[in-house]
Design a protein around this motif. Structure first.
Motif, PDB file in Angstrom:
ATOM      1  N   ASP A 161       0.741  -1.219  -0.283  1.00  0.00           N
ATOM      2  CA  ASP A 161      -0.044   0.195  -0.085  1.00  0.00           C
ATOM      3  C   ASP A 161       1.006   1.185   0.081  1.00  0.00           C
ATOM      4  N   PRO A 162       0.557   2.527  -1.039  1.00  0.00           N
ATOM      5  CA  PRO A 162       1.642   3.528  -1.004  1.00  0.00           C
ATOM      6  C   PRO A 162       1.583   4.512   0.562  1.00  0.00           C
ATOM      7  N   MET A 163       0.248   4.174   1.129  1.00  0.00           N
ATOM      8  CA  MET A 163       0.314   4.637   2.246  1.00  0.00           C
ATOM      9  C   MET A 163       1.071   4.172   3.707  1.00  0.00           C
ATOM     10  N   LEU A 164       1.264   3.552   3.530  1.00  0.00           N
ATOM     11  CA  LEU A 164       2.207   2.382   4.515  1.00  0.00           C
ATOM     12  C   LEU A 164       3.437   2.450   4.089  1.00  0.00           C
ATOM     13  N   LEU A 165       4.068   1.937   2.535  1.00  0.00           N
ATOM     14  CA  LEU A 165       5.064   2.709   2.207  1.00  0.00           C
ATOM     15  C   LEU A 165       5.888   3.835   2.720  1.00  0.00           C
ATOM     16  N   ALA A 166       5.434   4.913   2.644  1.00  0.00           N
ATOM     17  CA  ALA A 166       5.442   6.341   2.955  1.00  0.00           C
ATOM     18  C   ALA A 166       5.587   6.544   4.283  1.00  0.00           C
ATOM     19  N   SER A 167       4.849   5.821   5.703  1.00  0.00           N
ATOM     20  CA  SER A 167       5.428   5.419   6.501  1.00  0.00           C
ATOM     21  C   SER A 167       6.773   4.670   6.597  1.00  0.00           C
ATOM     22  N   ILE A 168       6.329   4.028   6.119  1.00  0.00           N
ATOM     23  CA  ILE A 168       8.302   3.050   6.152  1.00  0.00           C
ATOM     24  C   ILE A 168       9.144   4.089   5.981  1.00  0.00           C
ATOM     25  N   ILE A 169       9.522   4.598   4.610  1.00  0.00           N
ATOM     26  CA  ILE A 169      10.229   5.094   4.501  1.00  0.00           C
ATOM     27  C   ILE A 169      10.513   6.208   5.306  1.00  0.00           C
ATOM     28  N   GLY A 170       9.457   7.180   5.511  1.00  0.00           N
ATOM     29  CA  GLY A 170       9.564   7.809   7.097  1.00  0.00           C
ATOM     30  C   GLY A 170      10.291   7.279   8.114  1.00  0.00           C
ATOM     31  N   ARG A 171       9.532   6.047   8.480  1.00  0.00           N
ATOM     32  CA  ARG A 171      10.792   5.741   9.624  1.00  0.00           C
ATOM     33  C   ARG A 171      11.946   5.379   9.602  1.00  0.00           C
ATOM     34  N   GLY A 172      12.025   4.702   8.474  1.00  0.00           N
ATOM     35  CA  GLY A 172      12.959   4.086   8.031  1.00  0.00           C
ATOM     36  C   GLY A 172      14.520   5.450   7.934  1.00  0.00           C
ATOM     37  N   MET A 173      14.355   6.776   7.734  1.00  0.00           N
ATOM     38  CA  MET A 173      14.741   8.118   7.289  1.00  0.00           C
ATOM     39  C   MET A 173      15.350   8.211   8.884  1.00  0.00           C
ATOM     40  N   VAL A 174      14.505   8.571  10.101  1.00  0.00           N
ATOM     41  CA  VAL A 174      14.780   8.448  11.778  1.00  0.00           C
ATOM     42  C   VAL A 174      15.488   6.784  12.044  1.00  0.00           C
ATOM     43  N   ARG A 175      14.913   6.018  11.924  1.00  0.00           N
ATOM     44  CA  ARG A 175      16.148   4.788  11.984  1.00  0.00           C
ATOM     45  C   ARG A 175      17.282   5.861  11.534  1.00  0.00           C
ATOM     46  N   SER A 176      17.808   6.020  10.516  1.00  0.00           N
ATOM     47  CA  SER A 176      19.018   6.490   9.913  1.00  0.00           C
ATOM     48  C   SER A 176      20.326   7.215  10.530  1.00  0.00           C
ATOM     49  N   GLY A 177      19.010   8.652  10.822  1.00  0.00           N
ATOM     50  CA  GLY A 177      19.664   9.436  11.398  1.00  0.00           C
ATOM     51  C   GLY A 177      19.127  10.441  10.205  1.00  0.00           C
ATOM     52  N   ARG A 178      18.325  10.278   9.172  1.00  0.00           N
ATOM     53  CA  ARG A 178      18.845  11.675   8.290  1.00  0.00           C
ATOM     54  C   ARG A 178      16.851  12.241   8.472  1.00  0.00           C
ATOM     55  N   LEU A 179      16.159  11.732   9.294  1.00  0.00           N
ATOM     56  CA  LEU A 179      15.364  13.210   9.900  1.00  0.00           C
ATOM     57  C   LEU A 179      15.364  13.094  11.471  1.00  0.00           C
ATOM     58  N   ALA A 180      15.747  14.576  11.884  1.00  0.00           N
ATOM     59  CA  ALA A 180      15.803  14.192  13.272  1.00  0.00           C
ATOM     60  C   ALA A 180      15.192  15.660  13.420  1.00  0.00           C
ATOM     61  N   ARG A 181      14.684  15.348  14.814  1.00  0.00           N
ATOM     62  CA  ARG A 181      13.395  16.157  15.355  1.00  0.00           C
ATOM     63  C   ARG A 181      13.845  17.146  16.234  1.00  0.00           C
ATOM     64  N   ILE A 182      14.447  17.677  16.270  1.00  0.00           N
ATOM     65  CA  ILE A 182      15.260  18.533  17.673  1.00  0.00           C
ATOM     66  C   ILE A 182      14.257  19.734  18.607  1.00  0.00           C
ATOM     67  N   VAL A 183      14.416  20.202  19.452  1.00  0.00           N
ATOM     68  CA  VAL A 183      13.956  21.262  20.089  1.00  0.00           C
ATOM     69  C   VAL A 183      14.845  22.206  20.671  1.00  0.00           C
TER      70      VAL A 183
END
Length: 400
Positions: free
Chosen positions: A305-327
Motif C-alpha cells: 500500500d502506498p500509504m504504508l510505504l510512505a510511513s515505512i520510508i519516513g520511519r527508515g529515515m528517522v532510524r538512519s538519522g536522516r530525519l531528526a527532531r530537535i527542540v
C-alpha cells in the motif's frame, strides 16, 4: 510427497505464461551483510508476486483434459490476483472471496482481471468457510493458496530457475506463510543440489510454522506489515515437506522488515512488500549465520500500500538519522527564530518542519520552544548540528 518431477512438469506448463525472473548479485548488499547476496526478483511478475506460478500450474492442470471448470479462491491479496489473472487468461470463471478488511486497491485490481468478488467475513477464517460453502453449492473447484501439490509444484519452479542461473549458491532464504513457496523450492533445490541449505523466515507476530515444526509457543499477534506471510494455520502438506527438507527456521520482527524494505528500495531501486523483504531482513539480523556464503534470497512480492510505504520510508529515515527532531528552548525576542534557522542552515541541514510553541510549555512566559524536523546526512551530522547550537548557549534536546 512432492517430487522434482512434479516441479519440472510445472515448469513446462509455466513456460511463456509467467516470467523467468532475474536472479542477480547485489554487490552493495553483499558488502553490507558479509555474504555474497543474489536476489530473485519475483516482484517483477505481472501480478507482482510469485503466487501466480502456483495458480497458473493448478489451473493449467484443471484444464488439461479440455474441461473448463469454474474456480474459487479465498485471499486478501496476491493469491487472489494470481488466480484471477490466470483464470481470465484460460477463459475460466473465477470467484474470489475476500474478507471485508481487504484494501480497496486489491479488490479493484482483482476485479480488473475479470473475477467475481465476494466481500464477506471479518476474519480470513470466516471468508475461507464461505468460499468452501460456495464451492460446494455452485460446483466450483477450490484453489488453496498453499496446501496443494500443484500449487507447491508451481512455486517450486523458482528453485529450478535459481540454481540454473546461480548453480554455486550455498543457501536459499525463503519467506514462509502457509509454507507452499518454501516446500516447493526446498524440494527442487535439495534434489538438484543435496548439499544446499534452505532457510525459512517467518515474522515474529505470525510464527505458526515455527511453532509447529519446532514445538515452540511463540504468541501470535493481530497484524504485521508482512501481511503476505501472516498465516495462522500452516499447510499440513507443506509442513511435512518442511520437516524433511528445510534446514532452519528464523524469526524477524517488524523493524527488521521495515529496514529491509527501505534498503531494497534505496540500494536496488526495487519495491517489495513486507513479505518480500523477509529474506533480506533475516540475513541482516543473523549476519554471522550467513557470512561468507553465497546466499540466494527470494523477493516474493511487491504489492504494498502506498500509504504504508510512505510511513515505512519516513520511519527508515528517522532510524538512519536522516530525519531528526530537535527542540530548542530560547528567549522569545525578535530575531530568535532567524538566528536558530541560520545556525541550522550553516550546519548543512534542511528544515522539513518548524513549530513555535509558547502555550504548551513549562518554560517561563518570556521563553519559547522551537521544534524542528531536520533533513540530515545521518546520526553524526545530527550530533554536529546539536553541538553547534549548544556552542551558541542554546538549550537543545534531541527527540527520539
Amino acid at each position: 510427497m512432492l517430487s522434482l518431477k512434479d516441479i519440472q512438469q510445472a515448469a513446462v506448463r509455466l513456460q511463456g505464461q509467467v516470467l523467468d525472473t532475474p536472479c542477480v548479485e547485489s554487490r552493495t548488499l553483499s558488502q553490507i551483510t558479509g555474504a555474497d547476496v543474489f536476489l530473485k526478483f519475483e516482484n517483477l511478475q505481472f501480478t507482482a508476486s510469485f503466487k501466480e506460478r502456483g495458480a497458473c500450474n493448478k489451473l493449467s492442470e484443471l484444464t488439461s483434459g479440455g474441461e473448463r471448470p469454474g474456480v474459487i479462491a479465498m485471499s486478501a491479496g496476491n493469491h487472489a490476483q494470481g488466480v484471477a489473472y490466470h483464470a481470465q487468461r484460460l477463459g475460466l470463471r473465477a470467484v474470489i472471496v475476500m474478507p471485508t478488511f481487504t484494501p480497496g486497491v486489491k479488490v479493484a485490481r482483482t476485479r480488473g482481471f475479470g473475477a467475481e468478488i465476494v466481500l464477506i467475513g471479518d476474519t480470513l477464517e470466516a471468508a475461507r468457510a464461505h468460499a468452501l460453502e460456495l464451492a460446494k453449492n455452485q460446483g466450483l473447484t477450490f484453489v488453496h493458496p498453499y496446501d496443494d501439490l500443484a500449487i507447491m509444484a508451481g512455486q517450486g519452479t523458482i528453485g529450478i530457475e535459481m540454481l540454473r542461473t546461480q548453480p554455486d549458491l550455498d543457501v536459499l532464504v525463503v519467506p514462509i506463510g502457509g509454507g507452499g513457496l518454501i516446500a516447493g523450492i526446498a524440494t527442487a533445490a535439495k534434489t538438484i543440489k543435496p548439499g544446499i541449505e534452505v532457510v525459512g523466515v517467518q515474522v515474529q507476530r505470525f510464527p505458526a510454522m515455527v511453532n509447529l515444526i519446532k514445538h515452540a509457543h511463540y504468541a501470535q499477534g493481530a497484524s504485521t506489515i508482512a501481511d503476505g506471510i501472516a498465516v495462522g494455520a500452516p499447510g499440513e502438506l507443506c509442513a511435512e515437506v518442511i520437516r524433511q527438507r528445510v534446514d532452519e527456521l528464523l524469526l524477524v520482527d517488524e523493524g527488521d522488515i521495515e529496514q529491509a524494505i527501505v534498503m531494497l528500495l534505496e540500494i536496488e531501486k526495487t519495491l517489495v512488500e513486507g513479505a518480500g523483504a523477509a529474506a533480506l531482513a533475516a540475513v541482516l539480523k543473523h549476519r554471522s549465520r550467513f557470512a561468507g556464503k553465497r546466499v540466494g534470497m527470494v523477493l516474493s512480492g511487491g504489492n504494498i500500500d502506498p500509504m504504508l510505504l510512505a510511513s515505512i520510508i519516513g520511519r527508515g529515515m528517522v532510524r538512519s538519522g536522516r530525519l531528526a527532531r530537535i527542540v530548542v528552548s530560547a528567549r522569545d525576542v525578535p530575531g530568535t527564530l532567524a538566528r536558530i534557522t541560520t545556525l541550522v542552515a550553516d550546519a548543512g541541514a534542511n528544515i522539513d518542519e518548524v513549530h513555535h510553541q509558547r502555550a504548551f510549555t513549562v518554560l517561563s512566559a518570556q521563553s519559547v520552544e522551537i521544534e524542528m524536523v531536520l533533513q540530515t546526512r545521518g546520526h553524526e551530522h545530527v550530533d554536529e548540528i546539536v553541538s553547534k547550537l549548544r556552542a551558541q548557549d542554546l538549550d537543545v534536546r534531541l527527540v527520539h
